[in-house]
Design an enzyme around this catalytic site. Structure first.
Site, PDB file in Angstrom:
ATOM      1  N   LYS A  80       0.901  -1.206   0.089  1.00 53.75           N
ATOM      2  CA  LYS A  80      -0.161  -0.019  -0.119  1.00 53.75           C
ATOM      3  C   LYS A  80       0.980   1.320  -0.034  1.00 53.75           C
ATOM      4  O   LYS A  80       1.959   1.303   0.702  1.00 53.75           O
ATOM      5  CB  LYS A  80      -0.858  -0.041   1.094  1.00 53.75           C
ATOM      6  N   GLY A 178     -21.240   6.061   3.901  1.00 50.68           N
ATOM      7  CA  GLY A 178     -20.350   6.500   2.672  1.00 50.68           C
ATOM      8  C   GLY A 178     -21.097   5.979   1.443  1.00 50.68           C
ATOM      9  O   GLY A 178     -21.107   4.613   1.152  1.00 50.68           O
ATOM     10  N   GLY A 180     -20.014   6.808  -1.737  1.00 52.21           N
ATOM     11  CA  GLY A 180     -18.977   7.182  -2.701  1.00 52.21           C
ATOM     12  C   GLY A 180     -19.116   5.873  -3.893  1.00 52.21           C
ATOM     13  O   GLY A 180     -20.255   5.315  -4.120  1.00 52.21           O
ATOM     14  N   VAL A 182     -18.051   2.767  -3.846  1.00 54.24           N
ATOM     15  CA  VAL A 182     -18.518   1.538  -3.673  1.00 54.24           C
ATOM     16  C   VAL A 182     -20.055   1.593  -3.023  1.00 54.24           C
ATOM     17  O   VAL A 182     -20.760   0.944  -3.413  1.00 54.24           O
ATOM     18  CB  VAL A 182     -17.640   0.847  -2.642  1.00 54.24           C
ATOM     19  N   TYR A 184     -22.388   3.715  -3.441  1.00 48.38           N
ATOM     20  CA  TYR A 184     -23.554   3.781  -4.185  1.00 48.38           C
ATOM     21  C   TYR A 184     -23.930   2.777  -4.886  1.00 48.38           C
ATOM     22  O   TYR A 184     -25.063   2.491  -5.024  1.00 48.38           O
ATOM     23  CB  TYR A 184     -23.048   4.931  -5.256  1.00 48.38           C
TER      24      TYR A 184
HETATM   25  P1  NAD Z   1     -14.825   7.021  -1.944  1.00 53.99           P
HETATM   26  O1  NAD Z   1     -14.191   8.127  -1.571  1.00 53.99           O
HETATM   27  O2  NAD Z   1     -15.646   6.949  -3.383  1.00 53.99           O
HETATM   28  O3  NAD Z   1     -16.211   7.093  -1.069  1.00 53.99           O
HETATM   29  C1  NAD Z   1     -16.164   7.161   0.472  1.00 53.99           C
HETATM   30  C2  NAD Z   1     -17.142   8.076   0.548  1.00 53.99           C
HETATM   31  O4  NAD Z   1     -17.452   8.195   2.135  1.00 53.99           O
HETATM   32  C3  NAD Z   1     -17.341   9.597   0.282  1.00 53.99           C
HETATM   33  O5  NAD Z   1     -18.438   9.856  -0.420  1.00 53.99           O
HETATM   34  C4  NAD Z   1     -17.019  10.263   1.449  1.00 53.99           C
HETATM   35  O6  NAD Z   1     -17.687  11.652   1.501  1.00 53.99           O
HETATM   36  C5  NAD Z   1     -17.709   9.439   2.472  1.00 53.99           C
HETATM   37  N1  NAD Z   1     -17.611   9.787   4.060  1.00 53.99           N
HETATM   38  C6  NAD Z   1     -16.294   9.919   4.486  1.00 53.99           C
HETATM   39  N2  NAD Z   1     -16.360   9.946   5.715  1.00 53.99           N
HETATM   40  C7  NAD Z   1     -17.545   9.751   6.024  1.00 53.99           C
HETATM   41  C8  NAD Z   1     -18.254   9.787   7.488  1.00 53.99           C
HETATM   42  N3  NAD Z   1     -17.828  10.040   8.612  1.00 53.99           N
HETATM   43  N4  NAD Z   1     -19.776   9.747   7.051  1.00 53.99           N
HETATM   44  C9  NAD Z   1     -20.386   9.476   6.190  1.00 53.99           C
HETATM   45  N5  NAD Z   1     -19.703   9.408   4.917  1.00 53.99           N
HETATM   46  C10 NAD Z   1     -18.490   9.638   4.953  1.00 53.99           C
HETATM   47  O7  NAD Z   1     -14.219   5.477  -1.655  1.00 53.99           O
HETATM   48  P2  NAD Z   1     -14.817   4.202  -2.174  1.00 53.99           P
HETATM   49  O8  NAD Z   1     -13.957   3.762  -3.423  1.00 53.99           O
HETATM   50  O9  NAD Z   1     -16.125   4.159  -2.182  1.00 53.99           O
HETATM   51  O10 NAD Z   1     -14.155   3.217  -1.029  1.00 53.99           O
HETATM   52  C11 NAD Z   1     -14.842   3.017  -0.043  1.00 53.99           C
HETATM   53  C12 NAD Z   1     -14.065   2.286   1.267  1.00 53.99           C
HETATM   54  O11 NAD Z   1     -13.891   1.062   0.733  1.00 53.99           O
HETATM   55  C13 NAD Z   1     -12.708   2.804   1.337  1.00 53.99           C
HETATM   56  O12 NAD Z   1     -12.456   2.708   2.759  1.00 53.99           O
HETATM   57  C14 NAD Z   1     -11.866   2.131   0.751  1.00 53.99           C
HETATM   58  O13 NAD Z   1     -10.676   2.094   1.003  1.00 53.99           O
HETATM   59  C15 NAD Z   1     -12.335   0.763   0.805  1.00 53.99           C
HETATM   60  N6  NAD Z   1     -12.303  -0.112  -0.428  1.00 53.99           N
HETATM   61  C16 NAD Z   1     -12.476   0.496  -1.735  1.00 53.99           C
HETATM   62  C17 NAD Z   1     -12.469  -0.425  -2.886  1.00 53.99           C
HETATM   63  C18 NAD Z   1     -12.883   0.183  -4.286  1.00 53.99           C
HETATM   64  O14 NAD Z   1     -12.733  -0.727  -5.238  1.00 53.99           O
HETATM   65  N7  NAD Z   1     -13.190   1.275  -4.428  1.00 53.99           N
HETATM   66  C19 NAD Z   1     -11.747  -1.739  -3.020  1.00 53.99           C
HETATM   67  C20 NAD Z   1     -11.660  -2.084  -1.284  1.00 53.99           C
HETATM   68  C21 NAD Z   1     -11.917  -1.488  -0.428  1.00 53.99           C
END
Ligand code: NAD
Length: 357
Positions: A80, A178, A180, A182, A184
């Site tokens: 990472k 959250g 975002g 994922v 959504y």
């Molecule tokens: P993202 O940044 O697109 O979405 C995260 C969302 O959480 C954002 O909209 C943000 O505004 C919101 N957020 C942050 N703090 C918050 C809080 N206190 N209360 C409510 N909402 C809050 O990230 P993502 O790509 O959707 O990933 C989400 C999580 O999953 C992350 O921790 C990431 O490391 C993990 N993850 C993602 C993937 C992937 O394929 N994208 C894969 C494995 C793990």
């Protein structure tokens, strides 16, 4: 300043930091384990208050990546990287290219991908300075988030089944923290399966999109963890579950995408004591990296879909083993991942012996 090695006292293979005055880059790369293959893992950009927090994130997240790939049976190790800074203000092409040069120094032992605070477009810029990027056209073409969300959805079904004896989501309530990339897509899968979805986001645009396009019910960020529900799905940042809030949760299952959801190892036992089924993060959120692997291998869409569905079986087997041994699910998931690593090292030793026999 030239990159330097951190003596971190953990079992990581390599931890290096860099500060590049020209571009303003301050970054850390942590390689936890490369027994199964090159260390693959995202690059997080975040305005850490202290470098120690960034280092801790890199160490924990890279270890999680080792376990994630091992449990999913992928030929990848765990790594990472973190960039210290505010992605909205400090991310520039020069900074990203400097990050690419930093990654390139490891000559393929670490392969970078997007994470919170970085995007597939950023990976294209990083790819100008290194070929060791999963987001480059050569290696991968699609956003991993829908695949991650699909894997989480399968894991939620396994969690529900453990508690209620059926995977059916009709009428079940799920609270997503959250919305975002994922969160959504997860909300969409859940509403399509008949679940009642509550959701929260500190980003008003992301919240409005999920309310208007998916039909979720909005809950404030302060209340989402304590929303009475069947499933709580943390999909924002890590370390959201701790001693104080675990006591107040009103859910039967925790199953979400965020990495490192437990603030400490003891929280695993705390959840078990409260009879809450925790689906370990590195087992349930592997859909994205599983899909990257299959895209790289040019697998057909059926194979890709089947590999992600498999996450539900993997989570179910962790939950069953934890129940039969009366221990926490995280503890079992770590043990199962280490069994994979040990099996790999035994195989390698046997092959070496055979080669010299
Ligand atoms: P993202 O940044 O697109 O979405 C995260 C969302 O959480 C954002 O909209 C943000 O505004 C919101 N957020 C942050 N703090 C918050 C809080 N206190 N209360 C409510 N909402 C809050 O990230 P993502 O790509 O959707 O990933 C989400 C999580 O999953 C992350 O921790 C990431 O490391 C993990 N993850 C993602 C993937 C992937 O394929 N994208 C894969 C494995 C793990």
């Amino acid at each position: 300043m030239p990159p330097m090695t951190v003596q971190d006292g953990t079992d990581h293979e390599t931890v290096i930091t860099t500060k590049d005055a020209d571009s303003g880059l301050t970054a850390i790369i942590a390689i936890h384990n490369t027994q199964l293959g090159p260390a693959v893992g995202g690059c997080r950009m975040f305005p850490y208050v202290q470098e120690a927090h960034a280092l801790r994130d890199a160490l924990r997240l890279s270890q999680g990546m080792t376990y994630k790939s091992a449990l999913a049976g992928l030929p990848f190790g765990g790594g990472k990287s973190v960039i210290l800074g505010d992605p909205r203000r400090e991310k520039t092409p020069a900074l990203l290219r400097a990050m690419g040069a930093f990654v390139d120094m490891l000559a393929g032992r670490y392969i970078i991908a997007e994470d919170s605070g970085t995007s597939p477009d950023d990976m294209q810029v990083i790819a100008e300075a290194t070929r060791h990027v999963t987001g480059s056209n050569a290696l991968r073409r699609e956003d991993p988030s829908p695949a991650t969300a699909r894997g989480v959805f399968m894991g939620i079904r396994a969690g529900i089944s453990q508690v209620f004896g059926t995977e059916c989501l009709v009428g079940r309530s799920v609270a997503i923290q959250g919305l975002g990339h994922v969160g959504y897509h997860l909300a969409k899968y859940l509403t399509n399966a008949g679940a009642q979805v509550y959701g929260s986001d500190i980003n008003v645009e992301n919240l409005a999109r999920a309310v208007n396009e998916v039909g979720i019910t909005a809950v404030s960020p302060q209340e989402i963890l304590f929303q009475p529900c069947d499933v709580l799905a943390p999909c924002a940042m890590g370390a959201v579950l701790n001693e104080s809030n675990i006591a107040k949760l009103q859910t039967r299952v925790i199953a979400g995408a965020a990495n490192n959801q437990l603030a400490t190892d003891e929280d695993d036992a705390r959840l078990r004591a409260r009879n809450i089924v925790y689906c370990p993060d590195f087992a349930i959120n592997a859909g994205g990296i599983v899909d990257i692997h299959h895209q790289n291998n040019n697998s057909c869409s059926d194979t890709r879909a089947a590999a992600i569905e498999q996450i539900g079986h993997s989570v179910a087997s962790i939950l069953e083993r934890a129940q039969s041994q009366a221990v926490g699910t995280q503890q079992i998931a770590v043990a199962m991942a280490e069994e994979q690593l040990n099996a790999c090292s035994q195989n390698a030793k046997s092959l070496q012996r055979a080669a010299f026999a």
